[in-house]
Design a protein around this motif. Structure first.
Motif, PDB file in Angstrom:
ATOM      1  N   LEU A 369       0.093   0.259  -4.795  1.00  0.00           N
ATOM      2  CA  LEU A 369       0.371   1.642  -5.173  1.00  0.00           C
ATOM      3  C   LEU A 369      -0.716   2.589  -4.667  1.00  0.00           C
ATOM      4  N   MET A 370      -1.948   2.205  -4.857  1.00  0.00           N
ATOM      5  CA  MET A 370      -3.039   3.061  -4.405  1.00  0.00           C
ATOM      6  C   MET A 370      -3.072   3.149  -2.871  1.00  0.00           C
ATOM      7  N   LEU A 371      -2.591   2.097  -2.209  1.00  0.00           N
ATOM      8  CA  LEU A 371      -2.588   2.077  -0.750  1.00  0.00           C
ATOM      9  C   LEU A 371      -1.509   2.992  -0.170  1.00  0.00           C
ATOM     10  N   HIS A 372      -0.346   3.030  -0.822  1.00  0.00           N
ATOM     11  CA  HIS A 372       0.808   3.740  -0.236  1.00  0.00           C
ATOM     12  C   HIS A 372       1.203   4.998  -1.004  1.00  0.00           C
ATOM     13  N   LEU A 373       0.483   5.360  -2.047  1.00  0.00           N
ATOM     14  CA  LEU A 373       0.906   6.475  -2.890  1.00  0.00           C
ATOM     15  C   LEU A 373       1.053   7.776  -2.102  1.00  0.00           C
ATOM     16  N   HIS A 374       0.154   7.995  -1.164  1.00  0.00           N
ATOM     17  CA  HIS A 374       0.187   9.256  -0.410  1.00  0.00           C
ATOM     18  C   HIS A 374       1.419   9.369   0.486  1.00  0.00           C
ATOM     19  N   GLN A 375       2.091   8.241   0.767  1.00  0.00           N
ATOM     20  CA  GLN A 375       3.263   8.270   1.651  1.00  0.00           C
ATOM     21  C   GLN A 375       4.574   8.474   0.901  1.00  0.00           C
ATOM     22  N   LEU A 376       4.553   8.436  -0.421  1.00  0.00           N
ATOM     23  CA  LEU A 376       5.788   8.438  -1.192  1.00  0.00           C
ATOM     24  C   LEU A 376       6.413   9.828  -1.255  1.00  0.00           C
ATOM     25  N   TYR A 377       7.734   9.846  -1.217  1.00  0.00           N
ATOM     26  CA  TYR A 377       8.507  11.069  -1.382  1.00  0.00           C
ATOM     27  C   TYR A 377       8.742  11.325  -2.880  1.00  0.00           C
ATOM     28  N   ASP A 379      11.345  11.521  -5.070  1.00  0.00           N
ATOM     29  CA  ASP A 379      12.141  10.611  -5.885  1.00  0.00           C
ATOM     30  C   ASP A 379      11.646   9.171  -5.808  1.00  0.00           C
ATOM     31  N   GLU A 380      10.887   8.831  -4.789  1.00  0.00           N
ATOM     32  CA  GLU A 380      10.261   7.518  -4.750  1.00  0.00           C
ATOM     33  C   GLU A 380       9.194   7.406  -5.826  1.00  0.00           C
ATOM     34  N   VAL A 381       8.463   8.481  -6.062  1.00  0.00           N
ATOM     35  CA  VAL A 381       7.490   8.480  -7.162  1.00  0.00           C
ATOM     36  C   VAL A 381       8.219   8.287  -8.485  1.00  0.00           C
ATOM     37  N   GLY A 382       9.369   8.945  -8.629  1.00  0.00           N
ATOM     38  CA  GLY A 382      10.154   8.757  -9.845  1.00  0.00           C
ATOM     39  C   GLY A 382      10.615   7.325 -10.014  1.00  0.00           C
ATOM     40  N   ALA A 400      -2.749   5.255 -13.046  1.00  0.00           N
ATOM     41  CA  ALA A 400      -1.656   5.956 -13.714  1.00  0.00           C
ATOM     42  C   ALA A 400      -1.790   7.472 -13.547  1.00  0.00           C
ATOM     43  N   THR A 401      -3.013   7.972 -13.629  1.00  0.00           N
ATOM     44  CA  THR A 401      -3.234   9.413 -13.472  1.00  0.00           C
ATOM     45  C   THR A 401      -2.980   9.852 -12.037  1.00  0.00           C
ATOM     46  N   CYS A 402      -3.357   9.020 -11.073  1.00  0.00           N
ATOM     47  CA  CYS A 402      -3.108   9.357  -9.665  1.00  0.00           C
ATOM     48  C   CYS A 402      -1.622   9.505  -9.382  1.00  0.00           C
ATOM     49  N   ILE A 403      -0.799   8.680 -10.036  1.00  0.00           N
ATOM     50  CA  ILE A 403       0.647   8.782  -9.848  1.00  0.00           C
ATOM     51  C   ILE A 403       1.152  10.133 -10.351  1.00  0.00           C
ATOM     52  N   VAL A 404       0.640  10.578 -11.502  1.00  0.00           N
ATOM     53  CA  VAL A 404       1.064  11.872 -12.036  1.00  0.00           C
ATOM     54  C   VAL A 404       0.530  13.009 -11.163  1.00  0.00           C
ATOM     55  N   ASP A 405      -0.675  12.841 -10.632  1.00  0.00           N
ATOM     56  CA  ASP A 405      -1.203  13.847  -9.689  1.00  0.00           C
ATOM     57  C   ASP A 405      -0.265  14.016  -8.497  1.00  0.00           C
ATOM     58  N   LYS A 406       0.201  12.881  -7.976  1.00  0.00           N
ATOM     59  CA  LYS A 406       1.111  12.929  -6.831  1.00  0.00           C
ATOM     60  C   LYS A 406       2.424  13.592  -7.218  1.00  0.00           C
ATOM     61  N   ALA A 407       2.948  13.260  -8.392  1.00  0.00           N
ATOM     62  CA  ALA A 407       4.197  13.874  -8.843  1.00  0.00           C
ATOM     63  C   ALA A 407       4.023  15.381  -9.012  1.00  0.00           C
ATOM     64  N   HIS A 408       2.873  15.797  -9.521  1.00  0.00           N
ATOM     65  CA  HIS A 408       2.641  17.224  -9.735  1.00  0.00           C
ATOM     66  C   HIS A 408       2.585  17.985  -8.417  1.00  0.00           C
ATOM     67  N   ALA A 418      14.042  11.918 -11.396  1.00  0.00           N
ATOM     68  CA  ALA A 418      12.661  11.549 -11.086  1.00  0.00           C
ATOM     69  C   ALA A 418      11.693  12.214 -12.056  1.00  0.00           C
ATOM     70  N   LEU A 419      11.942  13.472 -12.391  1.00  0.00           N
ATOM     71  CA  LEU A 419      11.051  14.170 -13.314  1.00  0.00           C
ATOM     72  C   LEU A 419      11.030  13.474 -14.675  1.00  0.00           C
ATOM     73  N   VAL A 420      12.181  13.076 -15.160  1.00  0.00           N
ATOM     74  CA  VAL A 420      12.240  12.385 -16.454  1.00  0.00           C
ATOM     75  C   VAL A 420      11.527  11.040 -16.385  1.00  0.00           C
ATOM     76  N   ASN A 421      11.621  10.358 -15.246  1.00  0.00           N
ATOM     77  CA  ASN A 421      10.924   9.083 -15.102  1.00  0.00           C
ATOM     78  C   ASN A 421       9.412   9.258 -15.165  1.00  0.00           C
ATOM     79  N   VAL A 422       8.908  10.352 -14.616  1.00  0.00           N
ATOM     80  CA  VAL A 422       7.478  10.634 -14.725  1.00  0.00           C
ATOM     81  C   VAL A 422       7.107  10.845 -16.190  1.00  0.00           C
ATOM     82  N   MET A 423       7.975  11.500 -16.956  1.00  0.00           N
ATOM     83  CA  MET A 423       7.707  11.690 -18.379  1.00  0.00           C
ATOM     84  C   MET A 423       7.643  10.340 -19.105  1.00  0.00           C
ATOM     85  N   LYS A 424       8.494   9.407 -18.727  1.00  0.00           N
ATOM     86  CA  LYS A 424       8.444   8.066 -19.325  1.00  0.00           C
ATOM     87  C   LYS A 424       7.119   7.379 -18.994  1.00  0.00           C
TER      88      LYS A 424
END
Length: 830
Positions: A369-377, A379-382, A400-408, A418-424
């Motif tokens: 996740l940390m390796l590929h997070l910057h490449q995600l679109y 809905d892929e983050v969702g 976990a925080t980095c994932i939310v940073d990317k979603a934001h 996808a937005l609801v999945n981030v809330m979960k």
């Protein structure tokens, strides 16, 4: 007759039917082989000379031997009996019979070479395989409005769409971003449909070719037939020619290459084959055998097909995950270098839908996740968030925080799903991400069309984070009445819990709570099956003083209490206890059933044991208890106990007489009895004679001087005590009251018993934490408002050591703490 029969075992009726079918085939103008390239021109030769490759001929000879052996043995393992009813499973098929069938099948050996079948005419039983276990595919917990096209809809299009009910299944939207997903998932694109007449022609070709079919032919036939119009699928599965094709597919199972094997399995998905069909067990065994030879994409594709099968048949979540998925998980460490962004997202999707992930995979997944997070679109983050949430994968707070940073970073581009999945994800990891929550306050009003399940998850995440935003809550409250017909019991209960916990009051949206109550009552037939949802809903209503009498009476009835008390999935005893005591204290005029004394005492003892190992040992509580004892004259004047056990928290109880002097506490002058180990020494009123206490008794003047500020020193002041960042300053100036300081040090007469309760002031001194409040405000959460309300009904005066006042003082001097406690106790008497 052109390879039509493979040693059939037919009775007279069945033989007559086959002969009629053969006559029908021969009366056709010509064979329909246009779906198999190259076979038409070789058909004449095929009538006289079987067209077989050497390895296929050898395999057929081996299978022929196996067939003869199994026909002579009553223990033949792989035998498929034709039965129309097996494709139209009765709804009343009992769970007991399914379990019995599963147990019988467990005894069979899956290692036998590719089986053949003995066919009986219209036999009434089909050997049922062990149910493939996993979870129902619930990848769509709400309806999102984007269509699964490669191009993304604009934000204006997305937010302007009308509200849709949360029904149906939609293809995971993240797959539209990359073509790589086409090789890892069943492909809905470019699928044409064929008519029933064309399907009949294909079945005739199957009958004509018979055993001369190659593995590629069998696979191609299945692929073509899987394109049949849905209305005719059940009819197709009842055709004897289709049953024969399934037999050939099993005979050639070991001869399929990996592509043909996966194409055939995908065909069964499109054909909606019943999960109980024996063929799935055979295909899973073959996939297990080949797992080590398959590529990463093939493994993920096969896993995705199994998810589709479970989705169609709604397999319960708690069933065992098939062995093949374990092969997929074991292969991750072998293919780490091949796992890119799309492979990682698809893997997490599979892990999430199967509700299972081996713990040894957690570090590898976090690293990927940390390796590929910057490449995600977006809905892929969702999809990543949903997979982590459903499988309960534990990753570090940083990841976990980095994932939310990317979603934001692209929240406006995310789909509702996808937005609801981030809330979960935020709720599971308890991440209070201020920037995301600020953005949510802008997005939710624009996305109010996401459906009741989506809005429920948003509200539930906000309540779990103690985040109260009136803009978000008002949007949901105003939108819900129009969605009431689509509301499930789960949606209603969790919305009531979330809004009650966040103290959203009825006057803020007059139609909201009545609408939710109607939705709740409409699901009465589900209460016994899901008692946890009813209790959750009623507690949420209790927090805002909206308890309905009819539902409370039903919940406290002996029948429902018996169900909830012994419910295996969840411990509901504490919730029942809280509801029971709330009704008794706040609505005494109601004539509703009550929990028995034995049940109440059982839960009280459990809660007190938990409190002793947790909240009673917290430094802020111990400090308050110790300094109150110093201030009031000894430990006998302070009792640390659960005044209201059903509110699941402790208080420091102090009694003062009419002269504002502390009274020693004993069981006789406490408002309610407690477990024997509550408070200090079983509520004994005796005082341990220590050197300090002896010095106070003998040298009262010296004690007074030690507590009173020196004339040369400026009087004690709490002005300007610096609180934690972001909380209100405690700004006051207090001097120690010499009369109050003297009072607890005056020795009482020997043998003086408890004073008359008349004129006694009962103080409940609370040491709340910041978790008791909504963020970013200082509003109390629902349970703690309920507790304070009921303490006042019980005759207590509340003394609150607010965390933004008391916590900063923990680092200050003892005199500062004593002065603060003195001011709090004194102000309670005014």
């Amino acid at each position: 007759m052109y390879g039509l029969f493979i040693k059939p075992r037919l009775d007279a009726g069945g033989l007559k039917a086959v002969r009629l079918m053969a006559a029908s085939v021969m009366s056709r103008r010509g064979p329909r082989l246009r779906y198999l390239p190259g076979l038409r021109r070789d058909f004449t030769k095929a009538q006289r000379v079987p067209v077989q490759q050497k390895n296929e001929t050898d395999d057929q000879e081996r299978n022929k031997g196996v067939l003869q052996h199994q026909e002579s043995s009553p223990q033949g393992e792989y035998r498929l009996y034709y039965n129309r009813s097996s494709y139209h499973r009765s709804v009343s098929h009992s769970a007991t019979s399914r379990r019995q069938t599963a147990n019988d099948e467990k005894e069979k050996d899956l290692s036998t070479l590719a089986p053949s079948f003995g066919q009986q005419s219209n036999h009434s039983n089909v050997s049922s395989s062990q149910p493939l276990s996993s979870s129902k595919n619930t990848f769509l917990d709400l309806a999102f409005n984007e269509c699964p096209e490669p191009e993304m809809p604009s934000a204006s299009q997305r937010h302007s769409e009308p509200t849709q009910p949360d029904v149906g299944k939609v293809r995971p939207s993240f797959r539209r971003y990359r073509p790589e997903y086409d090789s890892m998932t069943r492909n809905r694109r470019q699928r044409h449909t064929i008519k029933w007449e064309e399907a009949l022609g294909l079945l005739q070709d199957v009958a004509l070719l018979g055993e001369r079919m190659k593995p590629s032919d069998v696979s191609q036939f299945l692929v073509e037939l899987s394109s049949l119009q849905k209305d005719y699928l059940s009819l197709l599965q009842s055709e004897q020619g289709f049953t024969m094709l399934l037999e050939y597919s099993v005979k050639t199972l070991r001869l399929f290459d990996e592509t043909q094997l996966l194409q055939s399995l995908q065909s069964f998905v499109w054909l909606h084959m019943p999960l109980e069909h024996n063929i799935f067990r055979l295909y899973e065994a073959e996939l297990n055998r080949r797992a080590s030879q398959m590529s990463l994409h093939q493994l993920l594709f096969a896993a995705d097909l199994w998810l589709c099968i479970w989705e169609q048949k709604q397999v319960p979540h708690d069933q065992q995950v098939p062995q093949f998925l374990q092969h997929v998980y074991d292969s991750v460490s072998l293919h780490l270098k091949q796992i890119g962004a799309p492979e990682l997202v698809q893997l997490l999707y599979i892990i999430g839908e199967s509700r299972h992930c081996p713990k040894h995979l957690f570090p590898s997944i976090e690293w990927l996740l940390m390796l590929h997070l910057h490449q995600l679109y977006p809905d892929e983050v969702g999809a990543v968030c949903l997979g982590l949430f459903k499988s309960k994968i534990s990753i570090s707070e940083h990841a976990a925080t980095c994932i939310v940073d990317k979603a934001h970073s692209f929240v406006e581009e995310m789909s509702n799903f996808a937005l609801v999945n981030v809330m979960k994800h935020i709720r599971f990891n308890y991440i209070y991400h201020k920037m995301w929550l600020q953005a949510l306050a802008q997005e939710v009003p624009r996305r109010a069309n996401m459906g009741v399940m989506g809005l429920m998850h948003v509200a539930l995440a906000c309540s779990s984070l103690h985040h109260k935003n009136d803009k978000i809550l008002m949007t949901i409250a105003e939108k819900f009445p129009s969605m009431e017909p689509h509301c499930r019991l789960k949606d209603a209960s969790k919305l009531l819990w979330a809004f009650g916990t966040l103290r959203f009051l009825p006057h803020q949206s007059p139609s909201f709570y009545p609408s939710l109550k109607r939705a709740l009552r409409s699901k009465k037939d589900e209460f016994q099956q899901y008692p946890e949802h009813l209790l959750t809903a009623l507690l949420g209503l209790a927090y805002v003083s909206q308890l309905p009498k009819d539902l409370s009476e039903l919940t406290l009835s002996p029948e429902f209490v018996n169900i909830a008390w012994n419910f295996p999935q969840h411990d509901l005893k504490k919730d029942l206890f809280t509801l029971d005591e709330t009704v008794a204290r706040e609505l005494p005029e109601w004539r509703v059933p009550r929990l028995s004394r034995e049940l109440r005492e059982e839960v009280t003892d459990t809660l007190w044991r938990l409190a002793q190992s947790d909240v009673c040992l917290k430094p802020d509580v111990l400090e308050a208890e110790s300094h109150l004892q110093d201030l009031l004259g000894g430990e006998q004047f302070v009792c640390k106990r659960m005044i209201l056990p059903h509110t699941r928290s402790i208080d420091l109880e102090v009694h003062l007489d009419s002269n504002k002097q502390p009274i020693p506490l004993s069981p006789e002058n406490l408002s309610s009895k407690c477990p024997s180990d509550q408070g200090w020494g079983g509520m004994n009123v005796g005082v341990n004679l220590t050197e300090d206490l002896l010095a106070q008794l003998i040298h009262t003047k010296n004690t007074r001087e030690s507590l009173t500020p020196s004339p040369t020193v400026k009087p004690m002041s709490l002005h300007g005590v610096e609180p934690d960042k972001g909380v209100r300053r405690f700004d006051t100036e207090l001097d120690l009251d010499s009369d109050f300081i003297e009072t607890p040090t005056k020795p009482r007469s020997q043998g003086s018993g408890p004073r008359n309760s008349e004129g006694t002031v009962k103080l409940a001194i609370q040491v709340p934490s910041r978790n008791h409040y909504c963020l970013p405000s200082q509003e109390l959460m629902g349970l703690h408002v309920l507790k304070r309300r009921q303490l006042k009904l019980a005759g207590y005066r509340l003394v609150i050591l607010e965390p933004w006042e008391w916590f900063p003082l923990l680092k200050k001097s003892k005199d500062a703490k004593l002065a603060y406690l003195h001011s709090k106790v004194k102000s309670s008497q005014q």
